[in-house]
Design a protein around this motif. Structure first.
Motif, PDB file in Angstrom:
ATOM      1  N   PHE A 186      15.155  -9.744   4.353  1.00 22.38           N
ATOM      2  CA  PHE A 186      14.254  -8.999   5.229  1.00 22.38           C
ATOM      3  C   PHE A 186      12.827  -9.514   5.121  1.00 22.38           C
ATOM      4  CE2 PHE A 186      17.794  -6.263   4.224  1.00 22.38           C
ATOM      5  CZ  PHE A 186      18.181  -5.837   5.490  1.00 22.38           C
ATOM      6  N   LYS A 187      12.118  -9.383   6.240  1.00 25.64           N
ATOM      7  CA  LYS A 187      10.715  -9.749   6.324  1.00 25.64           C
ATOM      8  C   LYS A 187       9.892  -8.471   6.452  1.00 25.64           C
ATOM      9  CE  LYS A 187       7.420 -12.428   9.118  1.00 25.64           C
ATOM     10  NZ  LYS A 187       7.277 -13.265  10.343  1.00 25.64           N
ATOM     11  N   LEU A 188       8.922  -8.300   5.545  1.00 21.15           N
ATOM     12  CA  LEU A 188       8.055  -7.129   5.521  1.00 21.15           C
ATOM     13  C   LEU A 188       6.634  -7.514   5.903  1.00 21.15           C
ATOM     14  CD1 LEU A 188      10.556  -5.930   4.104  1.00 21.15           C
ATOM     15  CD2 LEU A 188       9.022  -4.816   2.494  1.00 21.15           C
ATOM     16  N   PRO A 189       5.762  -6.535   6.173  1.00 25.07           N
ATOM     17  CA  PRO A 189       4.386  -6.852   6.590  1.00 25.07           C
ATOM     18  C   PRO A 189       3.600  -7.566   5.495  1.00 25.07           C
ATOM     19  CG  PRO A 189       4.939  -4.574   7.096  1.00 25.07           C
ATOM     20  CD  PRO A 189       6.035  -5.087   6.225  1.00 25.07           C
ATOM     21  N   VAL A 190       2.455  -8.106   5.906  1.00 21.35           N
ATOM     22  CA  VAL A 190       1.546  -8.832   5.020  1.00 21.35           C
ATOM     23  C   VAL A 190       0.171  -8.174   5.098  1.00 21.35           C
ATOM     24  CG1 VAL A 190       0.391 -11.045   4.621  1.00 21.35           C
ATOM     25  CG2 VAL A 190       2.795 -11.002   5.281  1.00 21.35           C
ATOM     26  N   LEU A 191      -0.481  -8.038   3.940  1.00 22.59           N
ATOM     27  CA  LEU A 191      -1.883  -7.609   3.896  1.00 22.59           C
ATOM     28  C   LEU A 191      -2.705  -8.771   3.365  1.00 22.59           C
ATOM     29  CD1 LEU A 191      -1.749  -3.941   2.503  1.00 22.59           C
ATOM     30  CD2 LEU A 191      -2.135  -4.684   4.853  1.00 22.59           C
ATOM     31  N   GLY A 192      -3.608  -9.295   4.189  1.00 22.55           N
ATOM     32  CA  GLY A 192      -4.325 -10.499   3.799  1.00 22.55           C
ATOM     33  C   GLY A 192      -3.356 -11.657   3.704  1.00 22.55           C
ATOM     34  N   GLN A 193      -3.282 -12.262   2.524  1.00 19.82           N
ATOM     35  CA  GLN A 193      -2.335 -13.341   2.293  1.00 19.82           C
ATOM     36  C   GLN A 193      -1.136 -12.877   1.458  1.00 19.82           C
ATOM     37  OE1 GLN A 193      -2.802 -16.415   3.727  1.00 19.82           O
ATOM     38  NE2 GLN A 193      -4.553 -15.393   4.694  1.00 19.82           N
ATOM     39  N   SER A 194      -1.064 -11.591   1.164  1.00 23.26           N
ATOM     40  CA  SER A 194      -0.051 -11.082   0.237  1.00 23.26           C
ATOM     41  C   SER A 194       1.007 -10.279   0.992  1.00 23.26           C
ATOM     42  CB  SER A 194      -0.699 -10.210  -0.837  1.00 23.26           C
ATOM     43  OG  SER A 194      -1.660 -10.946  -1.561  1.00 23.26           O
ATOM     44  N   PRO A 195       2.280 -10.664   0.882  1.00 20.06           N
ATOM     45  CA  PRO A 195       3.343  -9.919   1.555  1.00 20.06           C
ATOM     46  C   PRO A 195       3.720  -8.668   0.774  1.00 20.06           C
ATOM     47  CG  PRO A 195       4.275 -11.767   0.353  1.00 20.06           C
ATOM     48  CD  PRO A 195       2.782 -11.864   0.195  1.00 20.06           C
ATOM     49  N   ALA A 196       4.192  -7.656   1.490  1.00 15.76           N
ATOM     50  CA  ALA A 196       4.687  -6.439   0.848  1.00 15.76           C
ATOM     51  C   ALA A 196       6.029  -6.713   0.199  1.00 15.76           C
ATOM     52  CB  ALA A 196       4.809  -5.320   1.883  1.00 15.76           C
ATOM     53  N   GLY A 197       6.302  -5.981  -0.879  1.00 15.52           N
ATOM     54  CA  GLY A 197       7.571  -6.126  -1.580  1.00 15.52           C
ATOM     55  C   GLY A 197       8.232  -4.780  -1.786  1.00 15.52           C
TER      56      GLY A 197
END
Length: 348
Positions: A227-238
């Motif tokens: 799955f692909k989750l959102p990103v904040l800045g350059q850091s993806p959510a986990g």
């Protein structure tokens, strides 16, 4: 056969064929599930908060009958809350002699990152899983709520070796099981990536998984989804927590600036998201992970909640509206409980 009967059968045949051709297939349901997720709009607004200075590093929550049970990833206790979110009792999981200021040192902690409730015969049980990120974190604890909170420690080293082989993980500190949920058919484990890798859901048969845990049976076969989750800045959510309801897997996810599964990092925010479990056949390609809907967790004034959401319990209020109890960890020895109003609507 009389001519009128032959004519009747000839007229009926196209209708029968049409009915057969219009019958929905499994692939139709799957495609519809993917379409629903693409058109899904989520909102997650915090309605109430409670800080627990006496509960360190909350990482898992379960709701059984009239109680919430909370575990911390560096605590030797299972904490029990009532329906008003008041701490009423704590139960020892293991010897607490090595605890420093209420917390187990990072190198020694079992890192209990997920918890779920299930029934077996007359017994109501909680299963608390270590993350599997190191040898010390290969443990699990089985708590029998029916049998006076009896606790059994489990060594899951063999299980985590199997999971690492399934996920093709070779290095220590990469496996990081952060979510656990069960329904009557399947058990789901969520792997949080280190860095930019995919978030992974591992699915096993629930009856087989129970037999493995309770009777040391064979490790169940596993299916893997990406799955692909959102990103904040350059850091993806986990992924950080999981809960199943209504053929959906609700999850918490957080954004933390850290290079591995062991060290903490700066927390940038958290999300609540939904996976339609009927869409899993579209999530088998590691190179093309399935994008799933998720929304930032918000404070009552609409600002972003800057905290590390770790786990959740979901209760449906009405169509498209859910009450979600979220546990958050501040990495400083405290925990926060959030009561969140989750709205789930489909855009036409």
């Amino acid at each position: 056969m009389k001519p009128q009967y032959i004519l009747y059968l000839l007229l009926l045949l196209p209708l029968t064929q049409a009915c057969k051709s219009n019958k929905p297939t499994a692939s139709d349901y799957t495609a519809t599930a993917v379409s629903r997720m693409k058109n899904m709009n989520l909102t997650a607004t915090t309605r109430a908060k409670r800080l627990f200075e006496e509960i360190p590093s909350a990482s898992g929550v379960a709701h059984v009958q009239n109680a919430f049970y909370v575990v911390g990833d560096d605590s030797p206790f299972l904490y029990q809350l009532n329906e008003e979110y008041q701490l009423v009792q704590r139960h020892a999981l293991f010897d607490s002699s090595g605890v420093v200021n209420g917390r187990i040192p990072k190198a020694a902690k079992p890192d209990l990152e997920s918890m779920t409730h299930f029934s077996y015969g007359r017994d109501e049980l909680l299963l608390l899983l270590g993350s599997g990120a190191s040898e010390a974190r290969n443990k699990a604890y089985l708590v029998n709520l029916t049998d006076d909170m009896a606790v059994q420690e489990l060594d899951l080293s063999r299980f985590y070796t199997f999971v690492k082989r399934v996920l093709r993980i070779e290095n220590e500190g990469v496996l990081n099981i952060e979510g656990l949920a069960m329904d009557d058919v399947y058990t789901y484990l969520l792997q949080r990536p280190a860095g930019a890798g995919s978030n992974i859901l591992i699915r096993m048969d629930t009856d087989d998984f129970k037999q493995f845990v309770l009777s040391k049976g064979d490790i169940p076969a596993a299916a893997v989804y990406y799955f692909k989750l959102p990103v904040l800045g350059q850091s993806p959510a986990g992924f950080s927590g999981a809960y199943t309801l209504d053929d959906k897997l609700f999850f918490t996810a957080s954004v933390e600036d850290t290079p591995n599964a062991i060290d903490d990092g700066e927390v940038l925010g958290s999300f609540i998201g939904v996976i339609d479990l009927n869409a899993l056949p579209y999530a088998t390609d590691e190179l093309n992970p399935l994008e799933v809907p998720a929304t930032k967790l918000q404070n009552p004034d609409g600002s972003a909640y800057i905290g590390k959401a770790e786990s959740l319990v979901v209760n449906r209020l009405e169509e498209g509206q859910y009450r979600v109890v979220v546990l958050s960890d501040d990495d400083a020895g405290h925990s926060e409980l959030l009561e969140v109003q989750l709205g789930v609507t489909e855009q036409l």
